[in-house]
Design a protein around this motif. Structure first.
Motif, short mmCIF file in Angstrom:
data_model
loop_
_atom_site.label_atom_id
_atom_site.label_comp_id
_atom_site.label_asym_id
_atom_site.label_seq_id
_atom_site.Cartn_x
_atom_site.Cartn_y
_atom_site.Cartn_z
N ASN A 83 -8.56 19.46 65.63
CA ASN A 83 -8.26 20.08 66.91
C ASN A 83 -9.59 20.32 67.61
OD1 ASN A 83 -9.34 22.59 65.97
ND2 ASN A 83 -7.39 23.06 65.00
N ASP A 84 -9.54 20.78 68.84
CA ASP A 84 -10.78 20.97 69.61
C ASP A 84 -11.74 21.91 68.91
OD1 ASP A 84 -9.83 19.24 71.50
OD2 ASP A 84 -9.30 20.78 72.97
N GLU A 85 -11.22 22.97 68.34
CA GLU A 85 -12.07 23.97 67.65
C GLU A 85 -12.80 23.35 66.45
OE1 GLU A 85 -10.97 27.90 65.22
OE2 GLU A 85 -10.23 27.90 67.29
N ILE A 88 -15.55 20.96 67.69
CA ILE A 88 -16.72 21.72 68.16
C ILE A 88 -17.54 22.22 66.97
CG2 ILE A 88 -17.42 23.86 69.31
CD1 ILE A 88 -15.04 23.35 71.27
N ASN A 115 -20.19 16.14 70.93
CA ASN A 115 -18.82 16.63 71.05
C ASN A 115 -17.95 15.63 71.81
OD1 ASN A 115 -16.85 18.76 70.59
ND2 ASN A 115 -16.97 19.14 72.79
N ASN A 116 -18.47 15.06 72.89
CA ASN A 116 -17.72 14.05 73.66
C ASN A 116 -17.46 12.80 72.85
OD1 ASN A 116 -17.46 15.63 75.94
ND2 ASN A 116 -19.26 14.78 76.95
N LYS A 119 -14.66 13.78 70.41
CA LYS A 119 -13.39 13.99 71.12
C LYS A 119 -12.81 12.69 71.67
CE LYS A 119 -12.77 18.52 72.97
NZ LYS A 119 -12.77 19.33 74.18
N TYR A 122 -10.98 10.66 68.95
CA TYR A 122 -9.93 11.40 68.26
C TYR A 122 -8.60 10.92 68.83
CZ TYR A 122 -7.04 15.61 67.50
OH TYR A 122 -6.05 16.49 67.16
#
Length: 140
Positions: A83-85, A88, A115-116, A119, A122
């Protein structure tokens, strides 16, 4: 007998779909030339999985395209879903990611860039995975 088999099959199906998948980052060489992927680990941020894999301050994968086993590099982060968390958290543990072949070299140096990268790679509907596919021009 049929009700018992159906019930057993239903329970097995629910059990398997509720299990958490493996959480990891997969680097895949989809090109024709050898690729070197180097992750410089941030020593100020504790991450047991990365700390266990690193040699010195980095993790290096040499991805050979025509060898099925050596065209992949994998970092395992345990069980769970991305997930995003989580992305990160992992990106903060990495200082930089360098991807290089005979013709090109690309470096992701900032937390935003790392991070990009994570993401953007993903993907999936139900069982989402983080797979960075590397082409000869180092696009992914």
């Amino acid at each position: 007998m049929r009700k018992t088999s159906f019930l057993l099959l239903l329970i097995l199906g629910l059990t398997l779909t509720s299990c958490d998948p493996s959480q990891g980052i997969l680097f895949t060489n989809k090109g024709e030339s050898n690729v070197k992927v180097k992750l410089i680990i941030n020593s100020k941020v504790k991450n047991d999985q990365l700390d266990e894999m690193k040699k010195g301050d980095s993790i290096v994968f040499n991805l050979i395209p025509h060898n099925h086993e050596e065209r992949l590099g994998y970092i395992y982060f345990g069980r769970g879903r991305w997930n995003d968390e989580e992305i990160i958290k992992v990106s903060k543990s990495i200082k930089s990611i360098e991807i290089e072949n005979d013709n090109y070299k690309i470096a992701y140096k900032s937390q935003k860039a790392i991070n990009n990268l994570l993401k953007n790679n993903y993907k999936g509907i139900i069982m989402k995975s983080l797979n960075i596919k590397i082409q000869d021009d180092l696009t992914n």
